[in-house]
Scaffold this motif. Structure first.
Motif, short mmCIF file in Angstrom:
data_model
loop_
_atom_site.label_atom_id
_atom_site.label_comp_id
_atom_site.label_asym_id
_atom_site.label_seq_id
_atom_site.Cartn_x
_atom_site.Cartn_y
_atom_site.Cartn_z
N LEU A 108 12.75 59.73 56.16
CA LEU A 108 13.52 59.73 57.13
C LEU A 108 12.82 60.36 58.44
N ASP A 109 12.22 61.70 58.27
CA ASP A 109 11.09 62.08 59.45
C ASP A 109 10.30 61.12 60.02
N LEU A 110 9.64 60.62 59.16
CA LEU A 110 8.61 59.72 59.65
C LEU A 110 9.43 58.59 60.56
N ARG A 111 10.57 57.95 60.10
CA ARG A 111 11.12 56.99 60.78
C ARG A 111 11.89 57.54 62.16
N GLU A 112 12.13 58.68 62.27
CA GLU A 112 12.54 59.11 63.49
C GLU A 112 11.64 59.38 64.41
N CYS A 113 10.74 59.84 63.94
CA CYS A 113 9.24 59.98 64.68
C CYS A 113 8.79 58.88 65.49
N LEU A 114 8.93 57.62 64.52
CA LEU A 114 8.43 56.50 65.13
C LEU A 114 9.37 55.67 66.20
N GLN A 115 10.70 56.12 65.87
CA GLN A 115 11.64 55.78 66.91
C GLN A 115 11.56 56.59 68.27
N VAL B 233 5.55 38.34 71.16
CA VAL B 233 5.81 39.86 71.91
C VAL B 233 7.12 40.40 71.97
N ARG B 234 8.12 39.32 72.09
CA ARG B 234 9.30 39.66 71.89
C ARG B 234 9.91 39.95 70.48
N ASN B 235 9.02 39.80 69.51
CA ASN B 235 9.51 40.10 68.13
C ASN B 235 8.57 41.30 67.54
N TRP B 236 7.99 42.04 68.28
CA TRP B 236 7.23 43.25 67.96
C TRP B 236 8.10 43.89 67.16
N THR B 237 7.49 44.54 66.06
CA THR B 237 8.29 45.66 65.43
C THR B 237 8.73 47.08 66.03
N LEU B 238 7.86 47.15 67.13
CA LEU B 238 8.00 48.15 68.11
C LEU B 238 9.44 48.17 68.59
N TRP B 239 9.79 46.99 69.09
CA TRP B 239 11.26 47.06 69.58
C TRP B 239 12.38 47.28 68.69
N ASN C 147 16.73 51.05 67.05
CA ASN C 147 17.36 51.95 66.19
C ASN C 147 17.36 53.36 66.69
N TYR C 148 16.72 53.81 67.65
CA TYR C 148 16.59 55.28 68.32
C TYR C 148 18.03 55.42 68.82
N PHE C 149 18.60 54.60 69.45
CA PHE C 149 19.83 54.75 70.02
C PHE C 149 21.13 54.85 69.05
N PRO C 150 21.63 54.01 68.25
CA PRO C 150 21.08 52.52 68.17
C PRO C 150 21.88 51.62 69.36
N ILE C 151 21.00 50.37 69.50
CA ILE C 151 21.42 49.52 70.53
C ILE C 151 22.05 48.29 69.42
N LYS C 152 23.36 47.77 70.10
CA LYS C 152 23.75 46.45 69.38
C LYS C 152 24.27 45.33 70.43
N LEU C 153 24.06 44.17 69.89
CA LEU C 153 24.85 42.92 70.85
C LEU C 153 25.93 42.54 70.23
N VAL C 154 26.88 42.27 70.81
CA VAL C 154 28.12 41.79 70.29
C VAL C 154 28.60 40.67 70.98
N PHE D 213 19.31 60.50 75.22
CA PHE D 213 20.01 60.99 74.00
C PHE D 213 20.23 59.85 73.14
N ASN D 214 20.43 60.31 71.81
CA ASN D 214 20.44 59.42 70.68
C ASN D 214 21.86 59.03 70.64
N ARG D 215 22.29 58.15 71.44
CA ARG D 215 23.77 57.65 71.60
C ARG D 215 23.97 56.24 71.50
N PRO D 216 24.81 55.55 70.70
CA PRO D 216 24.81 54.34 70.80
C PRO D 216 25.18 53.28 71.83
N ILE D 217 24.61 52.40 72.14
CA ILE D 217 24.75 51.41 73.35
C ILE D 217 25.11 50.27 72.71
N THR D 218 26.49 49.52 73.12
CA THR D 218 26.71 48.27 72.40
C THR D 218 27.16 47.28 73.71
N THR D 219 26.13 46.34 73.75
CA THR D 219 26.30 45.31 75.03
C THR D 219 27.45 44.03 74.52
#
Length: 337
Positions: A7-14, A73-79, A84-91, A279-285
Motif C-alpha cells: 500500500l505504501d509503495l502504491r501511494e508513493c508511485l501515485q 503513450v496514451r496507455n502508459w501505466t504512469l497515467w 488513482n492518486y485522486f482518484p479520477i473517474k469518467l461517467v 489533495f487526494n480528492r475524487p474528480i468525476t467527469t
C-alpha cells in the motif's frame, strides 16, 4: 506487514506520477529554449540544432491538421497511477454515435484541469471502451506547439491547439467520430477555483457554439465534479499592497503567455503536509447528452444565442442531476457569469 508495504509503495508511485507533471513539462520546454541556441552558437554540435529546427519547420502544420497521436503513450501505466492518486473517474450518460463529430465542452477549469487531461488525453479511465469509435482531442494553448520536443509529447496524447484552424480541421476534414474537448472557461476561470465553488465563465463564451454551428458538430456538456476541490487558492484582500502585486503579476502573465497565474497550495509529499501537490480528492467527469446542432455556414447572432441558451439549459440539467451523487449539497447551484 507485506500488505502495508504494498500500500505504501502504491501511494508513493501515485504521488510520484503527479509530482512529475510540472517538472517534466518544464524540463522538456527548457531543452529547446536553451540547448538549441547553445549548441548552435557555442559547440561543435551545431548540426543537431539545425536538424531540430529543420524538423520543426517541416512539421509545423501537423498540430493543426490532426496531430500525431500515439496509443502507446496514451496507455502508459504512469497515467493509471496518476488517475488513482485522486482518484479520477469518467461517467457516460449517453452514447456518442461515430456517425457524428462532437464538441465536448467541459467545466470548470480548476487550477490544472486534471479531470480533462486524464479522461480525454490518456486511456487511464478507458475512454476508448466507454466511447467506442470516438477519437478525443484536447484543446490547449497554441504556443505550446511552438516548442520542439514538447509539441511532439503533447501531440502523442491527442492534444491540439484550441484554435479555429485546428478545431475546424478535426471537425470537417477528418471524417466522423471525432470529439474535440474544450475547457470553455479557459485559464481565466482558474481564478474562480476554490473548494466549494461552482462558478464558471460561460455567459459571454459563445465561440464554441458558433464553431459547432459552422461545422455541424453536436454539442456535449460535461462537468468535472471535484475539480475545484483539489487545491486551495489564496486571493489577498482588495486594497492591500499584496493584492496590488498579485493583480499586476497576473495581468503581466496573462498578456505575455495568456496564462492566469494563481497563488494556490495543496498537500506535500505526505497527506498531512503542506505543499503544491493536489489533495487526494475524487474528480468525476460526467459527460452529458449530445445536443444536435444544424450546420450553418454563417450563423447570425440570434441563432448563436439560441443554441448557447439551449447548451446552458443542458449543462444546468446535467449539473443538478449529478451534484449530490458527487459530493455537492442539494442546495448548491451552478453560477454562470
Amino acid at each position: 506487514m507485506a500488505s502495508l508495504s504494498r500500500l505504501d509503495l502504491r501511494e508513493c508511485l501515485q504521488t510520484l506520477s503527479v509530482l512529475q507533471w510540472l517538472p517534466v513539462y518544464v524540463f522538456l520546454g527548457m531543452i529547446p529554449v536553451f540547448l538549441i541556441p547553445y549548441f548552435l552558437v557555442f559547440t561543435k554540435f551545431w548540426i543537431l540544432s539545425v536538424l531540430a529546427l529543420a524538423w520543426l519547420a517541416y512539421d509545423w502544420n501537423t498540430h493543426s491538421q490532426g496531430g500525431r497521436r500515439s496509443a502507446w503513450v496514451r496507455n502508459w501505466t504512469l497515467w493509471k497511477y496518476f488517475q488513482n492518486y485522486f482518484p479520477i473517474k469518467l461517467v457516460k450518460t449517453h452514447d456518442l454515435s461515430p456517425k457524428h463529430n462532437y464538441i465536448i465542452a467541459n467545466h470548470p477549469h480548476g487550477i490544472v484541469s486534471y479531470g480533462v487531461f486524464i479522461n480525454f488525453a490518456t486511456e487511464a479511465t478507458s475512454f476508448a471502451q466507454i466511447f467506442p469509435a470516438i477519437t478525443p482531442s484536447v484543446g490547449t494553448l497554441e504556443w505550446v506547439f511552438w516548442l520542439p520536443i514538447v509539441r511532439d509529447y503533447v501531440m502523442s496524447m491527442g492534444v491540439c491547439p484550441v484554435s479555429g484552424l485546428a478545431l475546424k480541421y478535426l471537425l470537417t476534414q477528418n471524417s466522423t467520430g471525432n470529439a474535440v474537448v474544450i475547457v470553455v472557461g479557459g485559464a481565466a476561470e482558474a481564478l474562480l477555483c476554490r473548494p466549494g465553488a461552482s462558478t464558471i465563465y460561460l455567459k459571454e463564451r459563445k465561440g464554441f457554439v458558433k464553431l459547432a454551428l459552422k461545422t455541424g458538430a453536436y454539442l456535449v456538456p460535461s462537468y468535472s465534479f471535484g475539480e475545484n476541490e483539489v487545491h486551495n487558492q489564496e486571493t489577498f484582500p482588495e486594497g492591500t499592497w499584496l493584492r496590488f502585486f498579485q493583480k499586476t503579476f497576473q495581468a503581466t502573465f496573462k498578456k505575455i503567455l495568456r496564462l492566469n497565474i494563481c497563488i494556490f497550495h495543496g498537500r506535500g509529499l505526505t497527506r498531512e503536509s503542506w505543499g503544491f501537490l493536489p489533495f487526494n480528492r475524487p474528480i468525476t467527469t460526467v459527460v452529458g447528452e449530445p445536443l444536435p446542432i444544424p450546420k450553418i455556414k454563417r450563423p447570425d447572432k440570434t441563432t448563436v444565442d439560441k443554441y448557447h441558451a439551449l447548451y446552458i439549459d443542458a449543462l444546468r440539467k446535467l449539473f443538478d442531476q449529478h451534484k449530490v451523487q458527487y459530493g455537492l449539497p442539494e442546495s448548491q447551484e451552478l453560477t454562470i457569469i
